[in-house]
Write a protein that holds these residues in place. Structure first.
Motif, short mmCIF file in Angstrom:
data_model
loop_
_atom_site.label_atom_id
_atom_site.label_comp_id
_atom_site.label_asym_id
_atom_site.label_seq_id
_atom_site.Cartn_x
_atom_site.Cartn_y
_atom_site.Cartn_z
N ILE A 129 0.84 -1.21 0.00
CA ILE A 129 0.00 0.00 0.00
C ILE A 129 0.87 1.26 0.00
CG2 ILE A 129 -1.37 1.38 1.65
CD1 ILE A 129 -3.14 -0.29 -0.03
N ALA A 132 2.25 2.05 -3.37
CA ALA A 132 1.25 2.62 -4.28
C ALA A 132 0.88 4.05 -3.85
CB ALA A 132 0.00 1.74 -4.28
N TYR A 133 0.66 4.24 -2.56
CA TYR A 133 0.15 5.52 -2.06
C TYR A 133 1.22 6.61 -2.09
CZ TYR A 133 -2.48 8.70 0.98
OH TYR A 133 -3.16 9.78 1.50
N THR A 138 2.08 1.65 -9.91
CA THR A 138 0.82 1.02 -10.34
C THR A 138 0.90 -0.49 -10.07
OG1 THR A 138 1.63 0.57 -12.57
CG2 THR A 138 0.57 2.71 -12.20
N ALA A 139 -0.25 -1.14 -10.15
CA ALA A 139 -0.29 -2.59 -9.93
C ALA A 139 0.62 -3.30 -10.94
CB ALA A 139 -1.72 -3.08 -10.05
N LYS A 154 -3.41 -6.78 -7.85
CA LYS A 154 -4.68 -6.05 -7.77
C LYS A 154 -5.53 -6.56 -6.61
CE LYS A 154 -5.20 -4.69 -12.60
NZ LYS A 154 -6.01 -4.82 -13.81
N LEU A 157 -4.03 -5.34 -3.34
CA LEU A 157 -4.29 -3.92 -3.11
C LEU A 157 -5.73 -3.72 -2.63
CD1 LEU A 157 -2.64 -2.01 -6.12
CD2 LEU A 157 -2.10 -1.72 -3.70
N ARG A 158 -6.65 -4.38 -3.32
CA ARG A 158 -8.06 -4.25 -2.96
C ARG A 158 -8.30 -4.75 -1.53
NH1 ARG A 158 -12.42 -7.11 -2.36
NH2 ARG A 158 -14.43 -6.14 -2.84
N LEU A 161 -6.95 -2.30 1.03
CA LEU A 161 -7.78 -1.09 1.18
C LEU A 161 -9.06 -1.38 1.96
CD1 LEU A 161 -7.40 0.52 -2.38
CD2 LEU A 161 -6.47 1.38 -0.22
N ILE A 162 -9.69 -2.48 1.63
CA ILE A 162 -10.93 -2.84 2.34
C ILE A 162 -10.62 -3.13 3.81
CG2 ILE A 162 -12.78 -4.58 2.50
CD1 ILE A 162 -13.15 -2.69 0.13
N LEU A 164 -8.19 -1.84 5.58
CA LEU A 164 -7.94 -0.55 6.24
C LEU A 164 -9.25 0.13 6.60
CD1 LEU A 164 -5.08 1.02 4.08
CD2 LEU A 164 -4.99 0.52 6.53
N ARG A 165 -10.15 0.10 5.67
CA ARG A 165 -11.44 0.77 5.89
C ARG A 165 -12.20 0.09 7.03
NH1 ARG A 165 -17.28 0.01 4.95
NH2 ARG A 165 -18.06 2.15 4.87
#
Lengths: 173, 261
Positions: A129, A132-133, A138-139, A154, A157-158, A161-162, A164-165
Motif C-alpha cells: 500500500i 502505491a500511495y 501502479t499494480a 490487484k 491492493l483491494r 484497502l478494504i 484498512l477501511r
C-alpha cells in the motif's frame, strides 16, 4: 460545519483549518517534499473542499477521510503535471520534521484510528500500500518488479484497502 | 465499461494511479452505478487512512490566515459571479417548465419586442404558472440585453422533466467567435437531489460540463452560468442530473433564430 464552509463562513473555515490542516500539510510535505509546496497544497485543498462541499455526504465517510482524498488527489495531480508523466512520479521524503501536536482531539482520534487500521495490515500489505500511495507504483509496475501476476497484486491492493477501511471502523474482516 | 472492468480498476482509482482518460471513464460509470460507487467510496476511505496515519507536522502559523483568505476570496468571487448571473437571469420560481408557453421561438426570433408582447399576454391571463413564466421571460430578456450577441449565435433549450422527477427549466447557449457560454435556469427541483450537474452533449459524443447547482431557492429554483474555452457549435443536448446521476431534466438544443436584422 460543511454547510457553513459552503456559505464561506470565515469561522467555519478557521475551525476546519484548525482541525484538519495538520494531516493535510503533513501529507503534502511527505508527497511533495518541500514546506512551500505543502503550504500551497494545503491552501488548494481547503479551497477545493469549499468548492466541493455541497457534494460531501457524511453518511458515506468522515470529513477527515474526504479531505485526505482531496489532498492525495491534488498532490498526485501536481506531481503528474510537473513531471508531464501519464502517471505520478512521487517523491518520498523519509525524514520530515516532526513536532508534537496538542489540542484539538478529532485529528488525534483520526490518527489513532488510522494507525490502528494500518497495524491491521500484514507487513507485506503495508509495504504494498505504501508503494502505491506514497511512491505512485501502479499494480502493473509492482507485478513486474516483484515478478508476481498482475491479478494477484490487484487483489492484494483491494484486500488491503478494504481491510484498512474496516479496521478503521472497528470491524473485523 | 461494465462493472467487472470497473471493479478491477477501483483499487488503483482510489490510490489515484489511473490516468486522466481512464479516470474520466471510471467517473462516468460511478455516476450512475451505485454498487461500484459504494465500493469506490470504501476504498477511498481505506486509502485515506494511509495519509492520516502519518506523524503530524505543524504547518507554519502564517498559513492559517492565507487559507482563510483564499477560501473567503473564492466565496466572494462566486458571489460576484452570482450577482452577474442574477442581473442577467435572476432567480426562477417554480413552474419554470411553463416557459414553453411563452413562445421561446418567438422570444429568440425578434427579441425584446416579442418578449414584451408575450409578457402582456401572460399578464392578461395571470395564472400562477404563467406569472412564473413571465418572470423567466423577463429575465431572458435581460440576458439578451446584457449580452448583445447576434441572434444567429444564440440557441435555446427548453428543459422538461424526466419521470418520475418534477420541475423544468430553460437554457440559452451563446456560441460566438469569442464567447462560449450557457445560462441555465431551473425551477421546481427537489433539494434532496443536490447537487445537480449540468452537462451538454455534442452530436459527436463530446461532453461539456457546465457546472453544478449546489443550492436551490425555496421554490426549487436556481440559475447557473457556465463558460467554456471551446466552441459549443456541435452541442445538441443538455441534461441535468441529480446527485445520484439520474437524469432529472433534459432538452434538445433548438437551431439558432433568424439572423439579427
Amino acid at each position: 460545519l460543511v454547510e457553513q464552509l459552503l456559505a464561506g463562513n470565515e469561522e467555519a473555515v478557521r475551525t476546519m483549518y484548525v482541525r484538519f490542516s495538520r494531516p493535510v500539510y503533513t501529507l503534502g510535505l511527505r508527497l511533495l517534499g518541500s514546506p512551500e509546496a505543502a503550504e500551497e497544497l494545503t491552501q488548494d485543498v481547503f479551497v477545493a473542499a469549499w468548492r466541493k462541499a455541497a457534494r460531501f455526504d457524511s453518511s458515506r465517510g468522515r470529513l477527515s477521510t474526504w479531505l485526505m482524498s482531496i489532498a492525495h488527489n491534488l498532490a498526485v495531480d501536481r506531481l503528474r503535471h510537473e513531471s508531464g508523466a501519464g502517471r505520478p512520479s512521487l517523491v518520498c521524503v523519509e525524514e520530515v520534521p516532526e513536532r508534537l501536536v496538542e489540542g484539538d482531539m478529532d485529528p488525534v482520534i483520526d490518527r489513532d484510528a488510522a494507525r490502528r487500521a494500518m497495524s491491521s495490515l500484514s507487513e507485506g500489505e503495508r509495504i504494498l500500500i505504501e508503494r502505491a500511495y506514497f511512491r505512485g507504483f501502479t499494480a502493473r509496475e509492482i507485478a513486474e518488479t516483484d515478478g508476481i501476476p498482475l491479478g494477484t497484486v490487484k487483489t492484494r491492493l483491494r484486500t488491503a484497502l478494504i481491510k484498512l477501511r474496516r479496521a478503521n471502523q472497528g470491524k473485523e474482516l | 465499461m461494465d462493472c467487472l472492468a470497473v471493479r478491477d480498476r477501483l483499487a488503483e482509482y482510489s490510490l489515484f494511479l489511473v490516468d486522466q482518460e481512464e479516470r474520466g471513464a471510471l467517473d462516468r460509470h460511478l455516476e450512475w452505478c451505485a454498487g461500484c460507487r459504494k465500493e469506490a467510496g470504501e476504498m477511498l476511505e481505506g486509502a485515506a487512512q494511509v495519509g492520516l496515519a502519518l506523524e503530524p507536522t505543524e504547518p507554519p502559523p502564517s498559513l492559517e490566515r492565507r487559507v482563510v483568505d483564499a477560501v473567503t476570496a473564492a466565496t466572494r468571487r462566486r458571489s460576484t459571479g452570482r450577482r452577474v448571473g442574477l442581473m442577467a437571469v435572476a432567480t426562477v420560481a417554480a413552474g419554470v417548465v411553463a416557459v414553453a408557453a411563452v413562445a421561446w421561438g418567438a422570444i429568440m426570433a425578434s427579441r425584446a419586442q416579442q418578449v414584451d408582447a408575450e409578457l402582456q399576454r401572460v399578464e392578461d391571463r395571470a395564472t400562477q404558472a404563467e406569472i412564473q413564466a413571465r418572470d423567466i421571460a423577463r429575465r431572458l430578456k435581460l440576458v439578451l440585453q446584457e449580452f448583445p450577441v447576434p441572434n444567429e449565435e444564440i440557441r435555446n433549450v427548453p428543459l422538461g422533466p424526466r419521470a418520475p422527477f418534477k420541475g423544468g427549466g430553460a437554457a440559452v447557449l451563446v456560441n460566438s467567435r469569442n464567447q462560449h457560454w450557457v445560462v441555465v435556469i431551473v425551477g421546481g427541483l427537489d433539494a434532496k437531489g443536490l447537487p445537480y450537474r449540468v452537462t451538454l452533449f455534442s452530436r459527436s459524443g463530446h461532453r461539456f460540463e457546465a457546472g453544478e447547482i449546489t443550492e436551490l431557492d425555496a421554490a426549487g429554483g436556481a440559475e447557473l452560468l457556465g463558460g467554456f474555452d471551446r466552441s459549443l457549435a456541435g452541442v445538441s443536448r443538455l441534461v441535468v442530473r441529480n446527485a445520484s446521476g439520474e437524469v432529472v431534466l433534459a432538452g434538445i438544443v433548438n437551431p439558432p433564430a433568424s439572423p439579427t436584422p
